[in-house]
Design an enzyme around this catalytic site. Structure first.
Site, PDB file in Angstrom:
ATOM      1  N   GLU B 282      96.191  46.453  57.639  1.00  0.00           N
ATOM      2  CA  GLU B 282      95.500  46.991  56.467  1.00  0.00           C
ATOM      3  C   GLU B 282      96.390  46.914  55.225  1.00  0.00           C
ATOM      4  O   GLU B 282      95.920  46.626  54.125  1.00  0.00           O
ATOM      5  CB  GLU B 282      95.076  48.441  56.751  1.00  0.00           C
ATOM      6  CG  GLU B 282      94.007  48.954  55.809  1.00  0.00           C
ATOM      7  CD  GLU B 282      93.291  50.172  56.390  1.00  0.00           C
ATOM      8  OE1 GLU B 282      92.644  50.016  57.459  1.00  0.00           O
ATOM      9  OE2 GLU B 282      93.377  51.250  55.810  1.00  0.00           O
ATOM     10  N   GLU B 285      96.314  43.466  54.079  1.00  0.00           N
ATOM     11  CA  GLU B 285      95.001  43.185  53.496  1.00  0.00           C
ATOM     12  C   GLU B 285      94.936  43.718  52.066  1.00  0.00           C
ATOM     13  O   GLU B 285      94.434  43.049  51.161  1.00  0.00           O
ATOM     14  CB  GLU B 285      93.891  43.821  54.358  1.00  0.00           C
ATOM     15  CG  GLU B 285      92.492  43.443  53.866  1.00  0.00           C
ATOM     16  CD  GLU B 285      91.371  44.161  54.603  1.00  0.00           C
ATOM     17  OE1 GLU B 285      91.655  44.950  55.529  1.00  0.00           O
ATOM     18  OE2 GLU B 285      90.196  43.942  54.243  1.00  0.00           O
ATOM     19  N   CYS B 309      88.912  53.358  59.472  1.00  0.00           N
ATOM     20  CA  CYS B 309      89.249  53.809  60.834  1.00  0.00           C
ATOM     21  C   CYS B 309      88.376  54.937  61.333  1.00  0.00           C
ATOM     22  O   CYS B 309      88.510  55.354  62.487  1.00  0.00           O
ATOM     23  CB  CYS B 309      90.709  54.193  60.977  1.00  0.00           C
ATOM     24  SG  CYS B 309      91.561  54.408  59.468  1.00  0.00           S
ATOM     25  N   SER B 329      87.832  47.886  54.255  1.00  0.00           N
ATOM     26  CA  SER B 329      88.815  47.056  54.920  1.00  0.00           C
ATOM     27  C   SER B 329      88.141  46.431  56.142  1.00  0.00           C
ATOM     28  O   SER B 329      87.332  47.072  56.813  1.00  0.00           O
ATOM     29  CB  SER B 329      89.998  47.920  55.366  1.00  0.00           C
ATOM     30  OG  SER B 329      90.710  47.260  56.386  1.00  0.00           O
ATOM     31  N   LYS B 368      83.409  57.770  67.946  1.00  0.00           N
ATOM     32  CA  LYS B 368      84.146  56.735  68.682  1.00  0.00           C
ATOM     33  C   LYS B 368      83.349  56.242  69.886  1.00  0.00           C
ATOM     34  O   LYS B 368      83.535  55.118  70.343  1.00  0.00           O
ATOM     35  CB  LYS B 368      85.486  57.287  69.157  1.00  0.00           C
ATOM     36  CG  LYS B 368      86.445  57.618  68.033  1.00  0.00           C
ATOM     37  CD  LYS B 368      87.179  56.392  67.564  1.00  0.00           C
ATOM     38  CE  LYS B 368      88.083  56.697  66.379  1.00  0.00           C
ATOM     39  NZ  LYS B 368      88.437  55.478  65.661  1.00  0.00           N
ATOM     40  N   GLU B 371      81.094  53.783  68.433  1.00  0.00           N
ATOM     41  CA  GLU B 371      81.876  52.623  68.013  1.00  0.00           C
ATOM     42  C   GLU B 371      82.216  51.725  69.205  1.00  0.00           C
ATOM     43  O   GLU B 371      82.096  50.498  69.129  1.00  0.00           O
ATOM     44  CB  GLU B 371      83.170  53.100  67.338  1.00  0.00           C
ATOM     45  CG  GLU B 371      83.997  51.972  66.748  1.00  0.00           C
ATOM     46  CD  GLU B 371      85.338  52.476  66.209  1.00  0.00           C
ATOM     47  OE1 GLU B 371      85.898  53.431  66.771  1.00  0.00           O
ATOM     48  OE2 GLU B 371      85.814  51.897  65.218  1.00  0.00           O
ATOM     49  N   GLU B 376      79.468  44.295  68.231  1.00  0.00           N
ATOM     50  CA  GLU B 376      80.507  43.389  67.720  1.00  0.00           C
ATOM     51  C   GLU B 376      81.883  43.689  68.319  1.00  0.00           C
ATOM     52  O   GLU B 376      82.827  42.933  68.098  1.00  0.00           O
ATOM     53  CB  GLU B 376      80.555  43.426  66.187  1.00  0.00           C
ATOM     54  CG  GLU B 376      80.923  44.757  65.551  1.00  0.00           C
ATOM     55  CD  GLU B 376      79.718  45.642  65.239  1.00  0.00           C
ATOM     56  OE1 GLU B 376      78.680  45.519  65.925  1.00  0.00           O
ATOM     57  OE2 GLU B 376      79.827  46.485  64.326  1.00  0.00           O
ATOM     58  N   CYS B 525      90.874  63.743  61.491  1.00  0.00           N
ATOM     59  CA  CYS B 525      90.596  63.744  62.931  1.00  0.00           C
ATOM     60  C   CYS B 525      90.941  65.070  63.608  1.00  0.00           C
ATOM     61  O   CYS B 525      90.334  65.428  64.613  1.00  0.00           O
ATOM     62  CB  CYS B 525      91.367  62.634  63.614  1.00  0.00           C
ATOM     63  SG  CYS B 525      91.095  61.042  62.847  1.00  0.00           S
TER      64      CYS B 525
END
Ligand code: FMN
Ligand code: SF4
Ligand code: SF4
Ligand code: SF4
Ligand code: SF4
Ligand code: FES
Lengths: 388, 595
Positions: B282, B285, B309, B329, B368, B371, B376, B525
């Site tokens: 990141e 990036e 994230c 990102s 999560k 996710e 993908e 988190c």
């Protein structure tokens, strides 16, 4: 005690010759303080059921410092057996608008809303025309006050003032916590006066007749006359104007069919009075207050069915947010069914009576708090009908 | 602020005007039971369990919703109050499928607590459950909803509206039919829900819980064919002690590793490794975007760049700002980077067939779970992460194994993707990704450590909803001369309501920032939807403090200094943003609609 006769009166529906004459005079000649003082002196109490002194409510609102204040006319009229506000809006809408206008002057409000029961939509065209005329007229008189009409969303609980406000704000019709009361923090957090349709009419009457003549109507605790929505086993159903403070026995003599066994005073959230108590029951704030619904039942009626209907009404019409009311109403309805069918013994009635005590003590709004009124009075007076 | 005096249970108390009776009582340690009340949320006053008696009033008042007034004399434990609470509890139970012995929340349920105080041997009321047609919704990967356990307190509704600004759930119908529902009463899987799980951590009962996968993991552990790899997120180690009675903010990293080993996982690795990897990718990036924008004048480059994230945040932006996805990102979250590496790099190094690897992530998060199941997320050729378990699920597994957690000797993570820096630890708190990224980016650009005392970038720390920081690049290395004198402006938002505020600026093209960190959950988190219940600001602060203690105690504080990270680029990935990175560590997003 000698039997007093019923005092009819005919001032609410009286048509005045000149449009908005009372309103014009008040706006021109009376100060805000004077309007409120006269209202306090008149002893007028709200006609929507709760009976809060109107003068006091307006006084609180006048004391609020806010660039914007709002007046709401509560025309939701959802209490079963009530239909007097409809008559008022059909016959003398100008008095309602005048009353709102006088309130605007008294408290310094610039916005008025009529919250009209959804089912009364058919009145809209005529009422709107009248409102348009009034708005124009008020402007000409130099009063910065504009009224709009909002259609109700069809739930009984939206007649409760804070649920009504939520509903106008586009939210779910759930009563708010009080305090803060609407006069401090109401619609859009602005100071808001909410009064019943008939209350606004009475404001006009007081200003037309003067405090003294108004005070001659009714009794010390219940000033003025009142519209009653009479229904049930009666020869004369409809809206009748009577002085407050009458004896129920006189009322039954006039409206009963000779076989009246009970009168439900104040609709589903009111009280059931059995025949033996007619004589000692006063209709008014010193006795049984009422928003105006009077349902007469004769001896062919099952009070179990009457109560069952009320309870079904409440378990549907509760907003459902608070525990005592949402669950309590279901338990009461299911409870009397269980007693009737024998699934529960007759002692279970006492548990249900205790439940209504808790509901009265702990429910969030007037709906849940008053379910026990009809329940207790019907059970206590007609206990045997619940069993057999 | 003027103060007022009142008397509660015979005790005088002086408080600030504006406090409720409940708050006043708390001040003198008078404990009033509550159910619909939650410190994070606005007042509802609907359960009525908190009623108290006020002298001179006939009715009882809800203490959570009633302002204390001068001269009030209050009883919180009169016979009237006790009887009412008992009746209200009974009423709640009559609508409730009382199945504590079969309920996930058994032992951590506010309704159950009430029943233990106000139980009635002679339960009076009729059972309403058969009238209700309750059906359980397990459609979502993240959460499940069992209306038969719902007390209609609307805490979830208020959470989703006030904290997250999503409004996926609302109260529907009235009276006896009133219930918590979604848009058009569709399944949770079909509505605009971010899977953040905040409604779960705010639900007092077993009505809203995470979709649980730990039974499948027990089976995988038992299966000798399977190599079960587990990795643990940074915020789990500062919260896992709570279900075992430890103070919030106790660091239990070593005990957690020991417990996982006892449970039978084959390899105990650290999501923090994935976090360090995220920072490298990141950070590069960000620099790449800055270069393309400033040097190449490439108009297609989108700035600010926004972190990616937090999968609840990703689902949110996909629904609410589908035209701003290029600001995200392209880096996968640490969990997904870890998963992709586990079934490629790790498999290769360990000589394992990736088809036999079961990769489990222990997460503070319910999003999560969703996710892990995104179509993908299969860059290894298999589902990269097989299951995401919450901190709560792990605690339950440890209890099922009857491990005496607090007495465990501390153990260390296994090697190969078990090493991490302090920068990865701070990922667990709001502002942490920003802090970790700045530590690395600044050093990449200037060759020097970031000039904050002890590397602690304090402006991005703390519980303010939106935080800002800026850092000026001076004396840059030759490769980064284009950044000389540039002041990088950064912002941090946590809680989706704050994210929306920041995003409105971005969508209007008026964002003043270069880099934005967003975390879906309040506090980051450590306050995630999979964390131990309860979570309040007090607890969030303690967990955050622990995160920073863990960071400060690490010998390595910067992601790029992690030797295993250096190793993985040398042995496998070659370089940041390289070909393999793109295949394994980066992803793309999906435009979704708002309903
Ligand atoms: C469940 C419920 C329904 C109500 N419905 C009405 C109504 O339909 N019309 C009305 O004027 N007041 C209704 N009220 C009373 C209002 O809350 C409020 O007290 C009244 O509008 C105040 O006006 P007043 O002081 O002029 O009576 C209702 C109250 C409750 C609790
Ligand atoms: S008493 Fe009934 S109507 Fe009133 S707030 Fe409670 S549930 Fe709603
Ligand atoms: S939600 Fe609570 S009270 Fe209900 S079954 Fe589960 S543990 Fe028991
Ligand atoms: S998971 Fe998050 S977005 Fe979905 S309903 Fe719950 S609080 Fe709302
Ligand atoms: S789902 Fe949970 S938080 Fe939501 S209303 Fe029901 S019990 Fe309360
Ligand atoms: S906690 Fe006060 S009413 Fe629910």
């Amino acid at each position: 005690m000698s039997k007093e006769n019923l005092k009819r009166s005919d001032i609410i529906f009286e048509q005045y010759g000149i449009k908005y004459k009372v309103f014009d005079r008040v706006i021109e000649f009376k100060s805000s303080e004077l309007i409120i003082q006269e209202l306090l002196d008149s002893g007028l109490k709200g006609r929507g059921g709760a009976g809060f002194p109107t003068g006091l409510k307006w006084k609180f609102a006048a004391q609020q410092e806010s660039p914007e204040k709002i007046i709401i006319c509560n025309a939701d009229e959802g209490e079963p057996g009530t239909f007097k506000d409809r008559e008022i809006l059909l016959q003398v809408p100008r008095k309602v608008l005048s009353g709102m206008g006088i309130c605007a002057k008294a408290i310094g409000a610039n916005k008025g809303i009529i919250y009209l029961r959804g089912e009364y939509e058919y009145m809209l065209p005529e009422l709107q025309a009248e409102v348009d005329f009034f708005n124009e007229h008020a402007k000409e008189k130099g009063l910065d006050f504009n009224i709009i009409i909002r259609l109700g969303s069809g739930a009984y609980v939206c007649g409760e003032e804070t649920a009504l406000i939520e509903s106008i704000e586009g939210k779910r019709g759930e009563p708010r916590n009080k305090p803060p009361f609407p006069v401090i923090n109401g619609l859009m957090e602005k100071p808001t006066v909410i009064n019943n349709v008939e209350t606004f009419v009475n404001v006009v009457l007081i200003n037309k007749l003067g405090v003294e003549r108004f005070n001659n109507l009714g009794t010390t605790d219940s000033r003025g006359s009142k519209l009653f929505s009479v229904s049930g086993d009666t020869k004369k159903p409809g809206v009748h104007e009577l002085e407050l403070g009458m004896k129920l026995s006189d009322f039954v003599d006039e409206f009963g069919d000779g076989d009246t066994k009970a009168v439900q005073v104040g609709g589903a959230s009111g009280y059931c009075v059995p025949r033996r108590d007619f004589d000692k029951t006063i209709i008014g704030f010193e006795g049984i207050p009422t928003g105006g619904s009077m349902m007469l039942f004769n001896s062919t009626r099952s009070m179990y069915n009457v109560l069952h209907n009320f309870l079904e009404f409440f378990e549907e019409e509760s907003c459902g947010q608070c525990t005592p009311c949402r669950v309590g109403t279901q338990q009461l309805r299911k409870g009397i069914e269980a007693i009737k069918s024998g699934e529960r013994s007759c002692e279970y009635i006492d548990d249900l009576l205790k439940l209504t005590d808790t509901m009265k003590l702990t429910a969030k709004c007037g709906l849940g708090q008053s379910v026990g009124n009809s329940f207790n009075t019907i059970i206590k007076n007609f206990r045997e009908e619940m069993l057999y | 602020m003027s103060s007022i005096n009142l008397i509660i249970d015979g005790q005088k108390v002086e408080i600030e005007k504006g406090m409720t009776i409940l708050e006043a009582a708390k001040k003198i340690n008078v404990n009033i039971p509550t159910l619909c009340h939650h410190d994070d949320l606005c007042v509802a006053g609907n359960c009525r369990i908190c009623v108290v008696e006020i002298e001179g009033r006939n009715r009882l008042e809800a203490s959570c919703a009633t302002p204390a007034e001068e001269g009030m004399v209050i009883k919180t434990n009169s016979p009237k109050v006790r009887r009412s609470r008992k009746t209200i509890t009974e009423l709640l139970l009559s609508e409730h499928a009382e199945e504590c012995t079969k309920c996930y929340k058994n032992g951590n349920c506010e309704l159950q607590d009430l029943t233990s105080e106000y139980f009635n041997e002679n339960f009076r009321f009729l059972n309403l459950v058969p009238d209700k047609n309750y059906t359980i919704d397990k459609s979502s990967f993240a959460l499940q909803y069992d209306p038969s356990k719902c007390v209609r307190c609307q805490r979830c509704v208020r959470t989703c509206a006030e904290i997250q600004g999503v409004n996926a759930i609302s109260a529907a119908h009235k009276g006896k039919d009133m219930r918590i529902s979604t848009f058009m009463e569709m399944n949770f899987a079909e509505v605009v829900c971010t899977n953040c799980g905040q409604c779960i951590t705010h639900c007092p009962t077993g009505a809203l819980t995470e979709h649980r996968y730990f039974e499948e993991i027990w089976e995988a552990i038992e299966n000798p064919q399977k190599h079960v790899v587990v990795n643990t997120a940074p915020s789990v180690r500062v919260a896992l002690g709570e279900p075992f009675g430890l103070e919030p903010g106790t660091i239990v990293t070593g005990q957690m590793v020991a417990a996982l080993r006892k449970l039978g996982f084959d390899s105990i690795l650290d999501t923090n490794f994935g976090a360090d990897l995220t920072i490298i990718e990141e950070g590069h990036e960000l620099l790449d975007r800055l270069k393309r924008a400033l040097v190449d004048n490439d108009k297609s480059v989108k700035l600010p760049m926004i972190t990616s994230c937090s999968p609840g945040w990703i689902k949110f932006i996909e629904h609410m700002f589908p035209n701003s996805l290029e600001h995200l990102s392209t880096c996968k979250s640490p969990q997904q980077m870890f998963g992709a590496m586990a079934k490629t790099y790790y498999a290769e190094k360990r000589g394992l067939d990736p088809k036999n690897i079961v990769s489990v992530a222990i997460m503070p998060c319910t999003a999560k779970k969703y996710e892990a199941n995104r179509p993908e997320m299969k860059s290894s050729g298999y589902q990269d992460v097989d299951a995401g378990l919450t901190t709560r699920e792990l605690a339950l597994m440890i209890k099922q194994a009857r491990i005496d957690f607090t007495k465990l000797e501390e153990e260390k993570f296994d090697s190969l993707m078990g090493e991490s820096s302090g920068a990865a630890d701070v990922f667990g708190a709001t502002g942490g990704v920003m802090e970790a990224a700045l530590r690395t980016v600044y050093e990449l650009v200037t060759g020097r450590e970031i000039p904050f005392d002890g590397l602690n970038i304090t402006p991005v720390r703390g519980l303010d909803g939106i935080k800002e920081a800026s850092i000026k690049f001076e004396n840059c290395l030759p490769d980064f001369k284009f950044l000389e004198g540039v002041e990088a402006k950064c912002a941090v938002a946590h809680g989706l309501k704050n994210a929306r505020t920041i995003m409105n600026q971005v969508a209007e093209g008026k964002s003043p920032y270069h880099f934005i960190e967003v975390m879906a959950c309040p506090g980051g988190c450590i306050g995630g939807g999979g964390q131990p219940i309860p979570t309040t600001d007090e607890i969030r602060k303690k967990r955050i403090a622990a995160i920073y203690r863990e960071d400060a105690g690490k010998p390595i504080r910067k992601s790029h200094a992690n030797p295993e990270i250096i190793g993985i680029y040398k042995d496998y990935l070659e370089k940041p943003l390289g070909h393999k990175s793109h295949k394994l560590l980066h992803t793309h997003y999906t435009k979704r609609n708002r309903f």
